[in-house]
Enzyme design. Sequence first.
Site, PDB file in Angstrom:
ATOM      1  N   HIS A  28      19.998   0.626 -33.659  1.00 30.32           N
ATOM      2  CA  HIS A  28      19.353   1.933 -33.595  1.00 30.32           C
ATOM      3  C   HIS A  28      20.370   3.096 -33.691  1.00 30.32           C
ATOM      4  O   HIS A  28      20.359   3.874 -34.633  1.00 30.32           O
ATOM      5  CB  HIS A  28      18.588   2.085 -32.273  1.00 30.32           C
ATOM      6  CG  HIS A  28      17.526   1.060 -32.041  1.00 30.32           C
ATOM      7  ND1 HIS A  28      16.442   0.861 -32.870  1.00 30.32           N
ATOM      8  CD2 HIS A  28      17.376   0.156 -31.040  1.00 30.32           C
ATOM      9  CE1 HIS A  28      15.679  -0.100 -32.390  1.00 30.32           C
ATOM     10  NE2 HIS A  28      16.211  -0.548 -31.284  1.00 30.32           N
TER      11      HIS A  28
HETATM   12  O1  RIB Z   1      14.493   3.064 -28.921  1.00 25.06           O
HETATM   13  C1  RIB Z   1      15.867   2.855 -29.060  1.00 25.06           C
HETATM   14  C2  RIB Z   1      16.650   3.985 -28.461  1.00 25.06           C
HETATM   15  O2  RIB Z   1      16.390   4.079 -27.063  1.00 25.06           O
HETATM   16  C3  RIB Z   1      18.170   3.784 -28.566  1.00 25.06           C
HETATM   17  O3  RIB Z   1      18.797   5.032 -28.602  1.00 25.06           O
HETATM   18  C4  RIB Z   1      18.488   3.070 -27.290  1.00 25.06           C
HETATM   19  O4  RIB Z   1      19.850   3.254 -26.916  1.00 25.06           O
HETATM   20  C5  RIB Z   1      17.584   3.798 -26.321  1.00 25.06           C
HETATM   21  O5  RIB Z   1      18.230   4.999 -25.940  1.00 25.06           O
END
Ligand code: RIB
Length: 312
Positions: free
Chosen positions: A244
């Site tokens: 992500h």
């Molecule tokens: O949904 C994924 C996100 O939420 C990423 O940034 C993870 O680190 C959490 O913060």
Amino acid sequence: MFKRSVNKLKPQVLIDCDPGIDDAIALVTAAKYTEIIGITTVAGNVPLESTARNTLALCELLELDVPVHTGAAHALQGQLVTAEEVHGDAGLGTLTLPTPRKAISSDDAPAYIIDSIGRHEKLHLVALGPLTNIAHAIQRDPNIVHQIVDLTIMGGSAHGIGNITAAAEFNIFADPEAASVVFSSGVRLNMIGLNLTHQVQMGLAESKRLASKNTVVSRAVAELLLSYQTLIYAGNLSKTVPMHDPCAILAVSHPELFTLTHRNVTVETNGTYSRGLTLVDERRVPAESNCRVAYEVDSKRLIKLILNASMI
Ligand code: RIB
Ligand code: CA
């Protein structure tokens, strides 16, 4: 489809984050491909005290001599949503880093964000956690949205993909009111959502390559990956995990590898089942666009870039 980039100048970035396993891999990536002028931390994956400690410890692992400022310990409306089930109780899975020697520079992240924007004329803001600090900064000084090059967030999703709920992505769900402030602020906004990040996955093959490189950083990233797989898939190491936050960093350093489209995005703050949903208007007659949504990416190239950054 994707142009190769040449002779790249490193973009100047201020990163707001909630380490967090993928935030940690994002900082490794940012250290290689961007000029980090400073880091702010927010409560998110784990409480603020842990995101702050993890950020200081990661800066020392990466020999990053940049200021770290802490910010919001809870959302605009006071709630605290965390994700220890995904990142571990301390926030970095099984990875234990030495106690950081440096201390935080201040506990007023919004003030630091505003001050940094005033001192750097070509600054990219990158948000990898809940948007509380960013919203506070915009509320204190709305003019900053016109001074930054852009704000790139890992958050939300096109096509209604959720992770923390069936409808919502974690960073938005943790503080929908803050997200609504950001999406309606007029800032030049790039949304790197789950529809994009799920296309960039790493797993055992990559962690084995990193472990065999056998450097302090490569071993740390290998352990972070294994922890992610273990926590998300109960140890089923045949599964891969989405990168992500590294995607948001690479959208700034390597924009040529992404396809983004102007869209109007609304954040649901009220729905019983849909609170935290980012409603992306994809009708042919485009409504007034308030951001660019990422849809396509050269996934193979991104994985190579993340591995290259981790093998130092
Ligand atoms: O949904 C994924 C996100 O939420 C990423 O940034 C993870 O680190 C959490 O913060
Ligand atoms: Ca994050």
